[in-house]
Enzyme design. Structure first.
Site, PDB file in Angstrom:
ATOM      1  N   GLU A  49       0.852  -1.180   0.000  1.00 46.27           N
ATOM      2  CA  GLU A  49       0.000   0.000   0.000  1.00 46.27           C
ATOM      3  C   GLU A  49       0.890   1.232   0.000  1.00 46.27           C
ATOM      4  OE1 GLU A  49      -3.665  -1.842   2.660  1.00 46.27           O
ATOM      5  OE2 GLU A  49      -2.246  -0.460   3.569  1.00 46.27           O
ATOM      6  N   ASP A  60      -5.802   9.312   9.975  1.00 47.98           N
ATOM      7  CA  ASP A  60      -4.480   8.865  10.386  1.00 47.98           C
ATOM      8  C   ASP A  60      -4.059   9.380  11.744  1.00 47.98           C
ATOM      9  OD1 ASP A  60      -3.383   7.202   8.231  1.00 47.98           O
ATOM     10  OD2 ASP A  60      -3.779   8.978   7.008  1.00 47.98           O
ATOM     11  N   TYR A 174     -10.779  -4.483   3.012  1.00 48.49           N
ATOM     12  CA  TYR A 174      -9.879  -4.021   4.058  1.00 48.49           C
ATOM     13  C   TYR A 174     -10.698  -3.816   5.330  1.00 48.49           C
ATOM     14  CZ  TYR A 174      -6.000  -1.323   6.118  1.00 48.49           C
ATOM     15  OH  TYR A 174      -4.983  -0.876   6.911  1.00 48.49           O
TER      16      TYR A 174
END
Lengths: 279, 406
Positions: A49, A60, A174
């Site tokens: 990735e 994040d 995912y």
């Protein structure tokens, strides 16, 4: 069969789970990113990735935020990232998933991005802040160019939406291991395994588990219930620590190898593994 | 080419006004947003919720607010009569309390014990800390380091009210970064936390919900101006950061085709990207005039050619934001509303003019709307009226202005 499906098929034969490292493109600089892609492939990455740096990475944690900031200070653009992929892909054939927030892609132009990403050798794209409900045009554009849209599912995702996401997703799903943002955590909760079970009931796609996975031990735990483990902040944190070292690329390679295949006597955590993880 | 006049401005069921709005968020936030949407829709269509909210707005916040005829300001302009919708007289000193009370009621209905919020100027943070004290909820406020510096008084007020204020040092250290941190907190603590977003931006349902809670401004103003002057105003003028005070005033007048809706963005100190917060700016290097996605919504977003979000500058922390609420983007594109800008210097002029001519010190945000109001009034006959949304009081800015003048 798409390169990503092939990668998962190959894993089945090899009898281990998948190892999906994440790095931020342009950290510490774009030339090193190219070398890191090649090194991670050599270290055994099954898929890589590659994060596109963004000014406002809301999903994040601090480690990847700082990596994004470093890359942006170097002036790294989406075009640079694609060039980097194209160059690395002359040496490796590990599938590459572009990992991005939506705005840089929008500004680049969705059609243009799909064309140029395909040309560069990108295999799939995951857009952190784009849920399938907002992505209809985007999915069409990607699929038309032979790129796979990857989507996230989370412990909070309802069964109804899980079904819908599974219908739209390609390549793999995912699964976000827990509530929160990216970043290393000491412990894994049962959320991830429960989520993967729910995904299984609505989809045949392979499942990768990510967010908060940082050790060889955790990777093995994930392999017991999912096809692959994605590791981001742990690697990005190592890159940060090694900034300026001449042997940064080699040492990240070593780190990746240690995550993938820890030597039993080198791994103090081995003894504390739950019994089912030692089978 | 003349654009077709719209008479309503409602999003579809997923929060889209045309191509604007929507829900561009990490997957983890979809479930809490759906839960919130359901609760809001239930509340919106029930009587009990509004009865409770209206009582709080009246007895606690001090509604209705007056519509004040600013005669000296009007005489100074020499045209239409200027009316000020006095949101500055509300408890906590700004319109933000309208929305904070509405959402705190929702948080209580949803049995969330912990409330988080972002704040720029500190007005929304103070309003949130206030309602949390009132309802006995834990309160955490995220505020950019730059804003903590220039709005020290409000930081102290929030702490006094029992809130924890967390300084955000990431990125540009202003409102945008405070929102990023609040979103990260929410993603981590979805189960027990309510995110009390303060402006008409972010993912659905926030732009719609905040507008609904702020529309009380326009509903009151419409009745008040009709009874004061017997006719509708010719124009409404309000400053626009995220755009909650402006949309609150504008929305009840959308169908009144002859009423001009004028939003005033922060022109800052220059036209280049980084020098202003004017999302509709069209100058070549301004970074404006571009549609993008930021913090959950599609709208006009200041950005560089690579799609990185632009930095902003404004003398007022409350207007210092890179994106504008999606409904404003919609009203801009279909021509129902106009958007202009006032510079830092214009705002200071409005600040002093209002103080000297009317004995009212406006917030620096509000001050941006004063010079354009004078220009618009000047072009209209004396028997017409315009309304300025007097969104907040200026006590918090007095120190900053004093420092600037030193």
């Amino acid at each position: 069969m798409s390169p990503i499906r092939e990668a998962f098929a190959a894993l089945k034969c090899r009898g281990r789970g998948g190892f999906i490292p994440f790095i931020t493109a342009g950290d510490p600089d774009i030339a090193t990113t190219e070398l890191l892609l090649i090194e991670l492939a050599a270290a055994g990455a099954d898929i890589i990735e590659l994060g596109v740096p963004f000014s406002d990475p809301v999903a994040d944690g601090e480690t990847i935020q700082r990596a994004s900031e470093r890359a942006l200070r170097k002036g790294v653009t989406l075009r640079d990232v694609l060039t980097c992929v194209a160059r690395a892909k002359q040496h490796i054939d590990v599938p590459i998933v572009l990992f991005s927030y939506f705005n840089p892609l929008l500004r680049f132009g969705e059609d243009r991005l799909a064309n140029e990403a395909k040309e560069a050798g990108v295999d799939a794209v995951l857009v952190t802040d784009l849920i399938p409900e907002e992505a209809q045009t985007w999915i069409e554009i990607l699929v038309q160019r032979g790129l796979e849209p990857i989507f996230l599912v989370a412990p909070t995702t309802s069964d109804q939406r899980l079904k819908e996401i599974a219908r739209q997703a390609r390549g793999f799903i995912y699964a976000v291991s827990r509530a929160g943002v990216t970043g290393a955590r000491d412990e894994m909760t049962g959320d991830a395994e429960a989520l993967v079970k729910r995904v299984r009931s609505v989809s045949d796609l392979p499942v990768a588990v990510g967010f908060g996975i940082s050790t060889a031990e955790q990777i093995r735990q994930v392999w017991h219930f999912a096809e692959a483990a994605a590791i981001g902040s742990a690697i990005v944190g190592e890159i940060e620590k090694l900034a300026g070292s001449a042997d940064l690329v080699d040492r990240i390679g070593e780190f990746a190898r240690s995550l993938l295949a820890p030597k039993t006597n080198d791994s103090p955590q081995q003894g504390t593994l739950p019994s089912r993880a030692q089978r | 080419m003349k654009k077709t006049q719209i008479t309503r401005s409602e999003p579809d069921e997923h929060g889209h006004w045309g191509r604007f709005g929507g829900r561009y968020v990490p997957e983890i936030l979809v479930a809490p947003l759906e839960e919130l949407t359901e609760e809001f829709m239930r509340a919106r269509h029930g009587n009990n919720f509004w009865r409770e909210l209206n009582q709080l707005l009246r007895d606690y916040a001090g509604r209705p607010t007056p519509l004040f005829h600013a005669e000296r300001l009007s005489a100074h302009a020499g045209g239409a009569q200027i009316y000020l919708k006095r949101e500055d007289l509300l408890h906590t000193g700004a319109h933000k309390i309208n929305n904070a009370l509405g959402q705190a009621l929702l948080a209580r209905r949803m049995r969330k014990q912990r409330v988080i919020a972002e704040t720029g100027a500190g007005q929304h943070g103070v309003a949130t800390a206030t309602v949390c004290a009132l309802f006995g909820l834990r309160c955490v406020i995220y505020m950019g380091a730059e804003d903590v510096r220039r709005q020290a008084l409000n930081v102290f007020r929030m702490r006094l009210l029992g809130a924890e204020v967390i300084t955000v040092n990431a990125g540009t250290r202003t409102l945008k970064d405070a929102i990023n941190e609040a979103l990260r907190d929410w993603a981590t603590n979805v189960h027990d936390t309510y995110y009390l977003l303060g402006s008409a931006l972010g993912p659905h349902p926030y732009p719609l919900m905040v507008r609904e809670f702020q529309s009380v401004i326009g509903r009151e103003a419409r009745e008040q101006i009709l009874s004061a002057s017997g006719k509708l105003p010719r124009a409404l003028i309000a400053c626009v950061g995220g755009g909650s005070n402006a949309i609150g005033l504008f929305h009840p007048f959308i169908a009144d085709e002859r009423v001009r809706l004028i939003g005033v963005e922060a022109g800052g100190r220059g036209d280049s990207l980084g020098e202003h917060a004017a999302r509709f700016h069209t100058a070549a290097k301004s970074g404006g005039g571009r549609v993008g996605v930021l913090q959950g919504t599609m709208s006009y977003v200041l950005q560089d050619p690579n799609g990185q979000i632009g930095t902003t500058h404004s003398i007022s922390a409350g207007l210092d934001y890179s994106a504008i609420g999606p409904e404003h983007a919609f009203l801009h594109d279909n021509g129902r509303a106009e958007y202009i800008r006032s510079s830092d210097a214009d705002a200071l002029e409005g600040f002093e003019l209002c103080a000297k001519l009317e004995g009212i010190i406006p917030a620096l945000e509000t001050s941006h709307a004063i010079p354009p109001a004078i220009r618009v009034a000047r072009q209209l006959p004396k028997d017409d009226a315009i309304i300025v949304n007097f969104s907040g009081r200026g006590d918090k800015d007095v120190q900053l202005v004093a420092d600037l003048k030193r």
